[in-house]
Structures are given as C-alpha cells and as structure tokens.
Design an enzyme around this catalytic site. Structure first.
Site, PDB file in Angstrom:
ATOM      1  N   SER A   1      94.202 -19.541  24.570  1.00  0.00           N
ATOM      2  CA  SER A   1      94.585 -20.947  24.389  1.00  0.00           C
ATOM      3  C   SER A   1      93.365 -21.858  24.594  1.00  0.00           C
ATOM      4  O   SER A   1      92.340 -21.627  23.951  1.00  0.00           O
ATOM      5  CB  SER A   1      95.740 -21.280  25.329  1.00  0.00           C
ATOM      6  OG  SER A   1      96.331 -22.494  24.959  1.00  0.00           O
TER       7      SER A   1
ATOM      8  N   ASP B   1     101.211 -19.387  15.398  1.00  0.00           N
ATOM      9  CA  ASP B   1     100.949 -19.653  16.814  1.00  0.00           C
ATOM     10  C   ASP B   1     101.969 -20.650  17.371  1.00  0.00           C
ATOM     11  O   ASP B   1     102.061 -21.793  16.903  1.00  0.00           O
ATOM     12  CB  ASP B   1      99.532 -20.212  16.953  1.00  0.00           C
ATOM     13  CG  ASP B   1      99.163 -20.481  18.396  1.00  0.00           C
ATOM     14  OD1 ASP B   1      98.366 -19.700  18.929  1.00  0.00           O
ATOM     15  OD2 ASP B   1      99.674 -21.458  18.982  1.00  0.00           O
TER      16      ASP B   1
ATOM     17  N   HIS C   1     101.784 -16.900  21.475  1.00  0.00           N
ATOM     18  CA  HIS C   1     100.589 -17.649  21.880  1.00  0.00           C
ATOM     19  C   HIS C   1      99.977 -16.896  23.055  1.00  0.00           C
ATOM     20  O   HIS C   1     100.622 -16.768  24.082  1.00  0.00           O
ATOM     21  CB  HIS C   1     101.019 -19.067  22.294  1.00  0.00           C
ATOM     22  CG  HIS C   1      99.881 -19.977  22.635  1.00  0.00           C
ATOM     23  ND1 HIS C   1      98.940 -20.372  21.712  1.00  0.00           N
ATOM     24  CD2 HIS C   1      99.528 -20.584  23.789  1.00  0.00           C
ATOM     25  CE1 HIS C   1      98.063 -21.193  22.289  1.00  0.00           C
ATOM     26  NE2 HIS C   1      98.392 -21.331  23.549  1.00  0.00           N
TER      27      HIS C   1
END
Ligand code: NAG
Ligand code: NAG
Ligand code: NAG
Ligand code: NAG
Ligand code: NAG
Length: 375
Positions: free
Chosen positions: A161, A259, A317
C-alpha cells in the site's frame, strides 16, 4: 494484526504469525528523524541469515492536511508512542519455510510508518508537526547497518500500500545507502496507485497526492530528474506510473487488477458493490471495473521490459503480507510456466530462476477462482 481470518477457502483459516518485538531508534541516533508528533521512529527485527536482508516498509495511507496529519499524530501511523509490540510477521516476512520458501531464513525487518507521506518529507522547521519521513528511512537504514545490514550481500526492499509506493519512491535511495556491489531488488505490493477518475470525473488520487506533495513540501525531496522531466510538476513523481521509469534496481510490481483500496478511494465505489464480485455472482459496476483494469494496464505499459509484474484478477489489497494471499492465488499466464503464486513468482524473479522476465498478467474478471478475500 497477527490473526487473519478468511471467509473463503478453508485453508488456512487462522494463521499464527511469529511475534517480533519493537525496536525504537535511540533519540541521540535519530538525527532529527522523528514521527509526526516528534517521537522516535521504530522497526521490528527478526534475526536470520547475516548476508540476506528483507526490509519491508509499513503502509497506511497518507495525510494531506494539517488536520488529518494532526489526527494521525494521535495514533500509531503518526507516533511511536501508540505502536503495538510485538507485531506478527506473516507472508513474505514469515520465518516458516512452508509459507515463505525463498525468504524464510533471511533477516527480516518491518519498518514502522509514522510520517504520513510514504517516507518522503524532510522539512527542517517543525510546524507543530514534523514532516521528516525521508530522514526516518535514512536513520533506520543507518541503525540497521550497525546491527548487521552492513554485512549484507543481498537485500529485498518491499512494502504494501503506501509502503508499496514507498518502495518505488525509495528504491534508488536505499541502493545508495548500501555498500557498492550489494544486490538490491524492490518489490512493491499494492503500491501501484494510478491516476484515474471516479464515475463523476473527479481525479481523487491526483487531488490527494497534490495535497500531500504540497503540505509535506515534496518538491524538494522527490526524484529530481523526474521532476525536471515533468516540468516541475512534483505530483507526477509521486505517481508510480511516472516514477517507475526512474527506478534503477530491478522492480517487481505485485498488484491486483481490481485493487480494493483503489476501487474504494480512486473510483469511489462502495465496499458492497465490489465485494459481491468475489462470489462471482453479481457484479454491478462491471464496466467500471474493466475500465479500471484497462487504465492500470495502460499505466503499467512503457518500461515493461525492465519491470517484473504480477497483476492478478482479484479484489484485494496487499498480498505479500498474508500467508494465504502470498501462496494461494495463482496466475496461469504463459503456456510454458505452471500456475504460480505471488510467492513463487517473486522468488523466481529475485533468484532469476526463469528464462523469461516475470510478467504475469491475469485474464479479466471473472476468470480466476483462486483469489482470496481478505478479512
Ligand atoms: C547509535 O549508532 C551507533 C553507530 O551507528 C551504534 O553503534 C549504537 O549502538 C547506536 N546506539 C543505540 C543506543 O542504538
Ligand atoms: C535458507 O535455507 C535454504 C534451504 O535450507 C538454503 O538453501 C538457503 O541457502 C538459505 N538461505 C540463506 C540466506 O541462508
Ligand atoms: C559483520 O561480520 C563480521 C564478521 O562475521 C562481524 O565481526 C561483525 O560484527 C559484523 N558486523 C555487524 C555490524 O554486525
Ligand atoms: C491526472 O490525470 C488528469 C487527467 O488527465 C490530469 O488532469 C492530471 O494532471 C493528472 N495528475 C497528475 C498528477 O499527473
Ligand atoms: C463518492 O460518492 C458518493 C455517492 O456515492 C458521494 O456522496 C461522495 O461525495 C463521493 N466522494 C467523492 C470524494 O467524490
């Protein structure tokens, strides 16, 4: 974060990860490298092979205003006072060979994120808050050198991330902080945030990044050749689609084509609208989803020959930080390669075990029954 409960797939239902205590940088050694609130930076270190180090940068979004940064300073993403210890190491940080066959016996480090701008800022004057992320990363690497990183011969830098973005933004810097001749490769997990618009035509990520760049004064600290080539528009150089061309060490982009964070924050879709896709039953905004995937593949194009890619058709994610998402999803991308998980593909890339470059692009949804839903 040491238990992961999965609602799909029976194995493994609960993962017990190894617990690793926190290490705070000594204030005297931190050379002004501090979290948003002025507290010292921290990391977790799991000893392993002395010549092989995996350094993973924590993620956790960004703060784009004085108010949002002040709020962040009251939690673990802005202050080491609130960071939990120990923390669980799983997936690519695991010391279990069955989960992490290629990196299990490496020295593993998880660097805590507490600056709000992907370790990029270096503002001298404290304006109530400290914007010093770039100094944090340097101070941490320096400290790790004194703990044995200076003896490393091979290093993997990763992050998921905002930490995946950090990996792209700092791969060159980290190489320069290591001894000449050390092999560094960089794995960005769910860090490929693209400049796309929501259905209403709002470029939400571009707006967010523009505000982050301006608040944290990143025009002085992001890659200067990128900024020069972008006519001084520093925000472009916070976007991986632009920055990827400037990364010199080998770079691997592991990202879901759908995502889930970007669907929510870039496309402004509700969680419910894409969660229903996971069961392969109904999927209301399917054109939006395919449009997003097309934009991502377009943003990935150019520089493909030097990039390694693993872009699967999952709604997820961060796949490297969980045992299940690191091992279970598979892409069957090329007739000559067997179905491979992120763990296998990243290992093959790091150790150059395949003749072809690692560029696995999954089919378009719905096609991959091996995806994992994260809790
Ligand atoms: C400070 O850094 C020096 C050299 O990098 C190291 O030897 C020392 O152990 C560090 N001190 C603490 C308290 O971490
Ligand atoms: C880790 O263990 C494997 C299997 O025993 C071995 O082949 C490899 O050399 C070890 N890696 C390091 C960095 O020690
Ligand atoms: C590097 O390795 C040498 C030889 O094994 C050892 O003496 C030294 O303490 C190591 N350096 C660090 C910083 O751990
Ligand atoms: C994002 O894309 C939009 C539309 O093309 C453009 O106006 C904007 O400048 C882009 N943002 C950045 C930072 O490049
Ligand atoms: C996202 O969409 C909702 C409606 O679904 C809207 O109320 C909201 O303003 C949008 N958010 C942004 C940041 O555009």
């Amino acid at each position: 974060m040491f238990f992961q409960v999965l609602s799909l797939h029976a194995f493994p239902v609960i993962v017990h990860a190894v617990l690793v205590p926190i290490t705070y940088l000594a204030a005297s050694n931190s050379s002004g490298a501090v979290c948003l609130d002025g507290s010292v930076p921290a990391y977790h270190l799991l000893p392993g092979a002395s010549n092989s180090w995996h350094i993973s940068l924590e993620g956790g979004g960004w703060c784009d205003s004085v108010v949002s940064c002040a709020n962040r300073a009251k939690g673990h993403w802005g202050s080491s006072i609130y960071m939990q210890s120990p923390t669980g190491f799983a997936g690519s940080l695991s010391n279990d060979a069955s989960v992490n066959p290629d990196f299990f016996n490496w020295t593993q480090v998880f660097v805590r994120y507490c600056d709000g701008a992907s370790f990029t800022a270096d503002v001298e004057e404290p304006l109530v808050l400290y914007f010093r992320g770039k100094r944090i990363l340097r101070a941490v690497i320096d400290d790790l050198r004194s703990k044995g990183l200076s003896n490393a011969t091979q290093v993997l830098l990763s992050g998921c991330s905002a930490g995946g973005l950090s990996t792209i933004l700092h791969c060159n810097d980290v190489q320069s902080l290591l001894d000449p001749g050390v092999t560094l490769k960089c794995l960005s997990d769910a860090g490929f945030f693209i400049n796309t618009s929501d259905p209403g035509g709002h470029y939400l990520m571009s707006k967010l990044y523009k505000d982050v760049v301006s608040l944290h004064k990143l025009e002085n600290t992001l890659d200067q050749s990128c900024i020069g080539d972008s006519n001084g528009d520093a925000t472009k150089c916070f976007f991986p689609e632009i920055m990827k061309a400037y990364v010199k060490p080998p770079l691997f982009l592991l990202n879901a084509a759908y995502d889930s964070w970007q669907l929510e924050h870039g496309l402004n879709l509700s969680r419910d609208s894409y969660n229903s896709c996971i069961s392969y039953s109904s999927c209301p905004p399917v054109e939006l989803l395919q449009g997003f995937r097309a934009s991502m593949l377009d943003a990935l194009s150019g520089g493909w020959s030097s990039l390694a890619l693993y872009i699967n058709a999952c709604f997820t994610h961060c796949q490297a930080t969980w045992d299940a998402t690191w091992n279970i999803p598979k892409i069957n991308d090329k007739a000559s390669l067997p179905c491979r998980s992120p763990a296998q593909s990243v290992g093959d890339w790091y150790f150059e075990r395949t003749a072809q470059p690692e560029q696995a692009i999954d089919c378009a949804y719905p096609c991959n029954p091996t995806c994992i839903q994260q809790a």
